[in-house]
Each structure stands twice: as C-alpha cells, then as structure tokens.
Design a protein around this motif. Structure first.
Motif, PDB file in Angstrom:
ATOM      1  N   HIS A  58       6.056  -9.105  54.901  1.00 34.95           N
ATOM      2  CA  HIS A  58       5.124  -8.526  54.001  1.00 34.95           C
ATOM      3  C   HIS A  58       3.774  -7.827  54.692  1.00 34.95           C
ATOM      4  O   HIS A  58       3.208  -6.793  54.255  1.00 34.95           O
ATOM      5  N   PHE A 117      -0.432  -7.884  52.596  1.00 36.88           N
ATOM      6  CA  PHE A 117       0.511  -7.097  51.511  1.00 36.88           C
ATOM      7  C   PHE A 117      -0.717  -6.511  50.658  1.00 36.88           C
ATOM      8  O   PHE A 117      -0.638  -5.420  50.124  1.00 36.88           O
ATOM      9  N   ILE A 121      -0.829  -2.853  49.402  1.00 34.83           N
ATOM     10  CA  ILE A 121      -0.587  -2.369  48.266  1.00 34.83           C
ATOM     11  C   ILE A 121      -2.114  -1.282  47.760  1.00 34.83           C
ATOM     12  O   ILE A 121      -1.708  -0.354  47.157  1.00 34.83           O
ATOM     13  N   LEU A 124      -1.207   1.854  49.512  1.00 36.72           N
ATOM     14  CA  LEU A 124      -0.033   2.721  48.832  1.00 36.72           C
ATOM     15  C   LEU A 124      -0.533   3.452  47.504  1.00 36.72           C
ATOM     16  O   LEU A 124      -0.204   4.449  47.348  1.00 36.72           O
ATOM     17  N   ASP A 139       7.087   4.052  48.289  1.00 34.59           N
ATOM     18  CA  ASP A 139       7.247   2.679  47.540  1.00 34.59           C
ATOM     19  C   ASP A 139       8.584   2.019  47.581  1.00 34.59           C
ATOM     20  O   ASP A 139       8.834   0.779  47.293  1.00 34.59           O
ATOM     21  N   LEU A 142       9.069  -1.398  49.226  1.00 38.35           N
ATOM     22  CA  LEU A 142       8.666  -2.821  48.516  1.00 38.35           C
ATOM     23  C   LEU A 142      10.108  -3.684  48.440  1.00 38.35           C
ATOM     24  O   LEU A 142      10.169  -4.472  48.704  1.00 38.35           O
ATOM     25  N   PHE A 143      11.101  -2.662  47.593  1.00 41.53           N
ATOM     26  CA  PHE A 143      12.358  -3.304  47.385  1.00 41.53           C
ATOM     27  C   PHE A 143      13.469  -2.945  48.239  1.00 41.53           C
ATOM     28  O   PHE A 143      14.402  -3.577  48.483  1.00 41.53           O
ATOM     29  N   VAL A 217      10.166  -7.754  50.491  1.00 41.59           N
ATOM     30  CA  VAL A 217      10.134  -9.136  50.111  1.00 41.59           C
ATOM     31  C   VAL A 217      11.277  -9.853  50.349  1.00 41.59           C
ATOM     32  O   VAL A 217      11.321 -11.046  50.621  1.00 41.59           O
ATOM     33  N   LEU A 218      12.409  -9.112  50.355  1.00 40.62           N
ATOM     34  CA  LEU A 218      13.656  -9.992  50.747  1.00 40.62           C
ATOM     35  C   LEU A 218      14.106  -9.739  51.899  1.00 40.62           C
ATOM     36  O   LEU A 218      15.044 -10.654  52.444  1.00 40.62           O
ATOM     37  N   PRO A 266      20.832  -2.590  43.151  1.00 36.66           N
ATOM     38  CA  PRO A 266      20.180  -2.433  44.425  1.00 36.66           C
ATOM     39  C   PRO A 266      20.799  -2.982  45.516  1.00 36.66           C
ATOM     40  O   PRO A 266      21.308  -4.197  45.336  1.00 36.66           O
ATOM     41  N   PRO A 269      19.013  -6.774  47.075  1.00 37.32           N
ATOM     42  CA  PRO A 269      19.270  -8.049  46.362  1.00 37.32           C
ATOM     43  C   PRO A 269      20.632  -8.531  46.377  1.00 37.32           C
ATOM     44  O   PRO A 269      21.006  -9.643  46.409  1.00 37.32           O
TER      45      PRO A 269
ATOM     46  N   HIS B  40       7.317 -15.957  43.725  1.00 38.76           N
ATOM     47  CA  HIS B  40       8.599 -15.076  43.655  1.00 38.76           C
ATOM     48  C   HIS B  40       9.648 -15.401  42.637  1.00 38.76           C
ATOM     49  O   HIS B  40      10.174 -14.712  41.794  1.00 38.76           O
ATOM     50  N   THR B  96      14.102 -16.674  47.702  1.00 34.76           N
ATOM     51  CA  THR B  96      14.660 -15.220  48.062  1.00 34.76           C
ATOM     52  C   THR B  96      15.845 -14.832  47.234  1.00 34.76           C
ATOM     53  O   THR B  96      16.143 -14.028  46.654  1.00 34.76           O
ATOM     54  N   PHE B  99      14.578 -14.853  43.575  1.00 36.97           N
ATOM     55  CA  PHE B  99      13.954 -13.528  43.425  1.00 36.97           C
ATOM     56  C   PHE B  99      14.984 -12.384  43.475  1.00 36.97           C
ATOM     57  O   PHE B  99      14.885 -11.334  42.621  1.00 36.97           O
ATOM     58  N   ALA B 100      15.846 -12.383  44.357  1.00 37.34           N
ATOM     59  CA  ALA B 100      17.085 -11.418  44.328  1.00 37.34           C
ATOM     60  C   ALA B 100      17.733 -11.317  42.969  1.00 37.34           C
ATOM     61  O   ALA B 100      17.987 -10.066  42.579  1.00 37.34           O
ATOM     62  N   ILE B 104      18.094  -7.941  40.499  1.00 31.02           N
ATOM     63  CA  ILE B 104      19.265  -7.636  40.032  1.00 31.02           C
ATOM     64  C   ILE B 104      19.206  -7.422  38.487  1.00 31.02           C
ATOM     65  O   ILE B 104      19.685  -6.234  37.804  1.00 31.02           O
ATOM     66  N   SER B 107      17.234  -4.658  37.514  1.00 32.42           N
ATOM     67  CA  SER B 107      17.858  -3.291  37.652  1.00 32.42           C
ATOM     68  C   SER B 107      18.856  -2.971  36.899  1.00 32.42           C
ATOM     69  O   SER B 107      19.205  -1.822  36.354  1.00 32.42           O
ATOM     70  N   LEU B 121       5.723  -6.483  41.829  1.00 32.54           N
ATOM     71  CA  LEU B 121       4.970  -6.796  43.080  1.00 32.54           C
ATOM     72  C   LEU B 121       3.646  -6.717  42.722  1.00 32.54           C
ATOM     73  O   LEU B 121       2.572  -7.490  43.555  1.00 32.54           O
ATOM     74  N   GLY B 259      -4.624  -5.301  44.866  1.00 34.35           N
ATOM     75  CA  GLY B 259      -4.537  -5.336  46.275  1.00 34.35           C
ATOM     76  C   GLY B 259      -6.032  -5.353  46.789  1.00 34.35           C
ATOM     77  O   GLY B 259      -6.279  -6.307  48.012  1.00 34.35           O
TER      78      GLY B 259
END
Lengths: 445, 296
Positions: A58, A117, A121, A124, A139, A142-143, A217-218, A266, A269, B40, B96, B99-100, B104, B107, B121, B259
C-alpha cells in the motif's frame, strides 16, 4: 482471435499455443511475480512479519504517483523506482514508530499502510483532475492489470526476479540464520543489521515487482499465502522455499489462464484465489501438520487410551478378587469407566482382535495371558508415576492419581526404566497397592 | 461555505467519530491489522447482499458486511488455533482471499452491480450530499449523514454500555475471563461493530482509508494520555480534526478528500509523536539531556 489455430481449438486449449505475444507476457509476468513473492514471503513469514508486505504494497502507491508527477512518464523503470523509494520510506517509518513511540508494531503497520495509501490516493486523484492525458492507466496499480504488461515490463520484472533468486541462493546461509535466530547470528559475528536491511530491500523489490499485475491491495496475499501453504508440508527451509516458489508460480499461471478464458475476470484476484486454494488443500491434507492428519492422530490416541484403560480395569478386578479367570460384563466395566456403550463395545472388540481379551459365554470377558502381561505393565507405570509424584515432587498422595491416569499412556520404556532405577525396589504405591514386578520376574508366576 | 460543503464536513466528521470510538479498542488489543483485514473483507459481504436483494438497500448490505467481518475474525482464529498458523499470516491469508472473491464478484457483475470497483478503495465523499433520503414530501438530507450518524450513535451506546467489559478485556483478558466476562463474546461483538462502522463508511471514504480513521486517531490519543476515557475523547477530536483538515487539504491540492483526511491524521500523529508531553520524542530527549547535565 489473432493467429487462431487452423482447427479452431477451444479457448481452454488455445491458451497453450500462445496465440498472441500478450498472452506470453501476461503469463511470464504473473509467474515471475509469483516466484519472487513466494521466495521472499518465506523469510517474512519466518520472522512473523507476514503483514509487512501488506503495509509496504500500500505504501508504494504515493511513490508511483510522485514518479509520474516528476517525470510525466510511466516508464517501467521510473514507476518501479518511485515504488521502491516509497516502500523504503514506509519501512523506515514503521521501524521509527516502533522504536521511538509507545505504539506497537501492528499499529505502526496499519498507520503506515493507510496514511501512505491515503497520500497515494490524494496524488492519484490530483493527477486525474489535472487532465494530463498521459496519466491514464495509473489507477491500474490499485487492483493490478496484468493484461497491460508488455515486453519491456516482463524483461524488467524477469531481470529483478533473477537477481532476487540469485541473492537468496548466494546468501542462503546468512538469511537462514538471521531469520531463525538473530542473536545467535550476532554471536557468530555475522553483520545482522546489514542482512536485515538486505532482506527488507528484497521484500520491497518483490512487492514492487507485483504491483502492476496484482495491485497494491492483493500483493499481500502473494507474500503471505505461498509461504503459509508451504509451511504445512515441511520443516526444512530449503524445501519450504522451493514449495513456496512452486505455489507462487502455479497461482501466477492460474491467474493468467482464467483471465484469458474470460475477458471480465481480473488476473490478480484469480491468482489469490488460486494460491488460497493451494493453501486450503495444504491446511487439510498435509502429512503431520495438516488438519486431517491431526484428526487421525487424535482418534488413534483416543483409541489407544480407551484400550489401555479397559485393560487396567479388568486387571484391577482380577487383582481385587485374586482370581484372573472370572469373566466381567460390559456393565461392570461401565461402572468404572465413563464412556458410551457403543464405544466400549468397539473397544472390547478391538482388544479381542488383538488377543488381549477373550469372550466367555454370555457376553462376558476375561484377560488372556498376553492381556494380563500388558495390563500389568500399564498398572506398574501408573503406580510408579504416582510414587514418583509423591516422593520426588512432594505432591500429596490424594492428588497423584488423576495425573498418573493421563501420563501412563505416553510413558516410554526408557522412561519406565529410569523410573524404576530412580525409585529402587519400592513395593507399594501411595495408596498401599502392590506395584507389579517387571516382566522378566512376572514370567516366573 | 455552501450546503454541499457543510454536508461533506458533517459526513466526514461522523465517519471519523464512529471509527475513532471502536478504533481505540482495536489499538489497545493490538488488533489494528485485524481492523485492516475486516475493512477489506467486508467487500464480498456487500456484493453478495446486493446480488441477493438486487438493490443498494442499506440493511442487507450492513448485515452482509457484519457477517463477513465476523467471519474474518473467526477464520483468523481457526487458522491460528487449530491450523497452528501464526496470527499475522492467518489474518493475511483470510482477508486477501475474501477481498479477492469480492473483486471477482464485482468484476463478474460489472454493469449489473451498481458498484464502481474503484470506489471499493477510495470513496468519493464529494458526491454524498447528492444522494438524499426522502420521507414522503420531506427531504431529510444526504443518506450518508443518517447512516454514519446512526452508526456513530450505535458505537457511542456500545462503548458506554460495554465500557467496563471492553476496558478489562482490552487491558487484562485473563482477569476478564477469571471474573466471568465472556471474552470471546465481547471480541466478536467488537468485530461486529467494526464491520458495521466499516460498511457505513464504505461509500464515503472507501474500504482502506477506513483503516486510517480506525487506528490513526486512536494511536494519536494513545500518545497523549494514559486514561482510556480520555483516550476515547481525544481520539474522536483528532478524528474530527482530520476530517476538517482533510477537506481543506483536498481543496488546496484538488484531490480526493478521503485521501487527504488520512494524510492529515498522519500529520497529527507525527505531531503527537514528536511533541507529546509524556510520550513524545522531543520531551524525552530534553529530559534525558537535563539528566545528563545535572550531575555537573
């Protein structure tokens, strides 16, 4: 699909023909990051700093944004440099907080994670509002967006990955000692501080390698989960490293593969889901440390305990009646041992199968000769231990029974011998009961 | 100052206040990263609630998030105790993964789920005033105000009613257990309130910046006092100051308010770390110099 195979292979097979350069780059990038993260994650894991990767990944975000603001470009090397500097500052901030304030390490991690973080942000969104056309895609950090990996990215990531692997190979001994026992390492004259800094730097690099594919994040998952999964399979660091690298690479493949099959899935994940699936399997089925193995061991011990308790109960009946040939019913046994009837029946059946008990008419049971010998040994261990607790540890006689009831099942022949040597030829236990003599003397009866 | 500005400041302050209250106990119990993990992990709970109800109705989302937050704490516990996995790794694996799964799901249903993946986020508090709640013909104001306001009240009631239990569980869990307090119950109840607070703040500041509001004001207060009651009050004040200061900083830099709130809270923490009368670095340094000089 560009360059599709002539036969029109189904998509799930077509992937393996590498239909486009992009597929190769995505796959290579994901596998490389899986390997790097798995490797360095083991050392973070062993030092109980698994969440350091989370905080640092982060903390990388403001660096990425600052690098862009300063250079106006998203060159891989520029972005990577910004991320590394930012991670390092986060690492130093964590260390400073723990060292100079009363706040604890978990708070330091959480604060650095969220404040850095937040700064990222802020920068960003500032960049996005500035209308700078070149900023599109920032961006994605981020993911993560593995699909955007290009040849240049993969070469950079691959080069860094190779360097990390080489350093681990060359410095394996030092990294191992410092990870397991820093004080011992210091005593050996190793430069512990330098090794720790090198290790932190490598973890930072491993984090930064993964940012573009997995995101801030991941990325934590790729550092924690392969190492945690590998830990279930082995107690050796070398093998743990190899397994973590393998698990990381497999999850990289899974992420690239699934995201290829479905445009809306994605990569990051799915890498995490892949590696966590490996973790779950490891958690369940690993020999020795896995949950199933421990359940099996527990059941086996429970059966052993029940078996031995029944033997001793039958022995005490015989001892009290001075008659080894009078059968006992299950009901009589239940009066002395608290267990379900079904469980008792299975236990007695098992004893019969092992030749320690035989069934007389009418569902009543008697100890065989072998059974008497086995029960005699158990009783001797029980009463020796009671005597030991009373004489050597000065525990009151009425307090020794329950402890001996548990210990008798795990005393080994070596311990048995030591107890006998220690206690001499005592004939009676604290309750005034006879302690059976050793087997060689018993045979004379 | 326009009405929108006013509402933004109110929402930010309420988020900060509600997070600060429960955050103090996370910090004292060394569960700061569990707060991070929960913030998360509530994502799949929210998405699943949306999928089941087909709307952004707040109650199902709150229930989904609370369930997922408690699940995170529970799974971390299971991996730690039964799986013999060290607690930090157990936490990392659990959140994690959850969150993943959330990402998913988002998406997969992009286009049908009214959730922008970026808002996960960092929320955009600027738009909150536009989403108003109506009761018949009356405009009651921004929905977020009512939501975060209600959660602030709930958290305040929770802290007031459970003060003794929370205090003892935080400082001496063994003593708490020995006098009959159900430590596990209060642990999971706290986790439930953290989850509630997280999801209520979700749309305003996003999942991760909630972490800043949960633990930075609390740690700042921790440096300024040794009394829990004072820590709670100072924490809320620092949180509100972060919200107000964050708004100003965001206006100046032209960036995300959430932020900026995190950055300002970090700045306040650094100030406290340096200058706190009892636990600050500078006063300690000066006291040590004085002690060194005194013998001469």
């Amino acid at each position: 699909m560009n360059g599709a195979a002539p036969e029109g292979l189904p998509p799930w097979l077509e992937f393996f023909t590498f239909p486009s350069a992009n597929v190769v780059y995505v796959l290579a990038g994901c596998v490389i990051l899986g390997i790097s993260a798995g490797l360095l994650g083991c050392f973070a894991f062993l030092r109980k700093r698994s969440l350091l990767g989370d905080a640092l990944s982060h903390a990388a975000l403001p660096g990425v944004c600052m690098a862009f603001m300063l250079t106006g470009t998203k060159e891989p090397l520029v972005v990577l440099s910004g991320a590394v500097v930012s991670c390092w500052m986060g690492s130093l901030a964590i260390e400073w907080i723990v060292k100079y304030t009363r706040c604890k390490e978990d708070s330091a991690l959480g604060m650095v994670l969220s404040v850095f973080f937040g700064l990222g942000i802020l920068l960003l969104t500032h960049i996005q509002k500035s209308g700078n056309a070149a900023q599109s895609g920032l961006d994605k950090f981020l993911f993560g967006q593995a699909a955007s990996l290009v040849e240049k990215d993969v070469y950079l990531l691959g080069g860094l990955g190779l360097v990390l692997c080489a350093i681990v190979l060359v410095g394996y001994k030092e990294l191992k000692i410092v990870s397991f026992d820093p004080d011992f390492a210091r005593g050996l004259g190793l430069p512990v501080r330098a090794v720790e800094i090198a290790l932190a730097t490598m973890i930072v690099l491993a984090v930064c390698i993964g940012l573009q594919a997995v995101g801030v994040v991941l990325m934590a998952a790729m550092l924690v989960t392969p190492a945690a999964a590998a830990r279930y399979w082995t107690d050796h660091l070398g093998r743990m490293l190899l397994l973590a690298v393998l698990f990381g690479a497999i999850s990289g493949f899974i992420g690239a593969y699934v995201s290829y099959l479905s445009a809306r899935m994605p990569t990051g994940p799915w890498m995490v889901v892949g590696v966590t699936s490996i973790f779950i399997v490891s958690f369940l089925v690993a020999p020795r440390r896995g949950a199933l193995a421990r359940v099996v061991r527990h059941r086996r011990f429970r059966r052993k305990t029940a078996t031995e308790n029944i033997l001793r109960t039958l022995y005490k009946f015989g001892e009290a009646a001075r008659d080894w040939h009078e059968p006992r019913s299950l009901g009589e046994l239940l009066q002395h041992r608290d267990m379900p009837m079904g469980f008792l029946q299975r236990t007695v059946r098992r004893l019969e199968h092992e030749g320690l008990v035989s069934e007389e008419s009418g569902g009543r049971f008697i100890l065989t000769r072998a059974g008497i010998e086995a029960a005699e040994r158990l009783t001797r261990l029980h009463r020796l231990w009671e005597l030991y607790l009373m004489k050597k540890l000065e525990i009151a006689p009425d307090h020794v029974h329950d402890d001996a009831e548990e210990i008798e099942h795990i005393l080994t022949p070596e311990l048995e011998q030591r107890l006998m040597d220690e206690l001499g030829d005592e004939g009676l236990d604290p309750h005034g009961q006879q302690i059976p003599a050793a087997a060689q003397e018993g045979q004379a009866r | 100052m326009t009405m929108d500005t006013f509402w933004i400041l109110v929402i930010g302050s309420l988020v900060a206040a509600s997070c600060s209250l429960v955050g103090c106990f996370l910090v004292l119990r060394r569960l700061s990263m569990l707060g991070d993990a929960i913030s998360h992990a509530v994502l799949p709970g929210i998405v699943i609630a949306f999928m089941l109800t087909g709307s952004r109705n707040i109650v199902p989302m709150l229930v989904g998030a609370m369930a997922m937050g408690m699940l995170t704490a529970f799974l971390t516990d299971v991996l730690n105790r039964f799986g013999k996995l060290q607690s930090d790794a157990a936490m990392g694996v659990t959140f994690t993964w959850l969150f993943a799964i959330g990402v998913i799901l988002v998406s997969k249903y992009t286009g049908t789920v009214d959730l922008d993946v970026d808002c996960v986020l960092y929320g955009e508090i600027v738009f909150a005033p536009l989403d108003t709640l109506t009761w018949g013909d009356y405009n009651l104001g921004p929905r977020a105000v009512w939501l975060t306001g209600a959660v602030s009240v709930f958290n305040l009631i929770f802290v007031l009613l459970g003060y003794k239990q929370l205090k003892i569980c935080s400082f001496d869990p063994a003593l708490a257990a020995s006098i009959g307090i159900n430590v596990a119950f209060w642990h999971y109840l706290l986790m439930g309130f953290v989850s509630l607070t997280t999801v209520a703040s979700f749309e305003s500041v996003g999942a991760i910046l909630v972490v800043a509001m949960l633990i930075v004001p609390a740690n700042t207060a921790y440096l300024l006092t040794d009394r829990l009651s004072h820590m709670l009050m100072i924490s809320v004040i620092v949180g509100v100051l972060s919200a107000l200061g964050g708004y100003a900083l965001a206006a100046w830099v032209d960036g995300a308010i959430a932020g900026a709130m995190a950055v300002v809270s970090g700045g306040l923490y650094v100030l406290a770390a340096l200058a706190s009368p009892r636990h600050g670095v500078l006063p300690k340094f000066l006291r040590q110099r004085k002690q060194l000089v005194a013998p001469e």
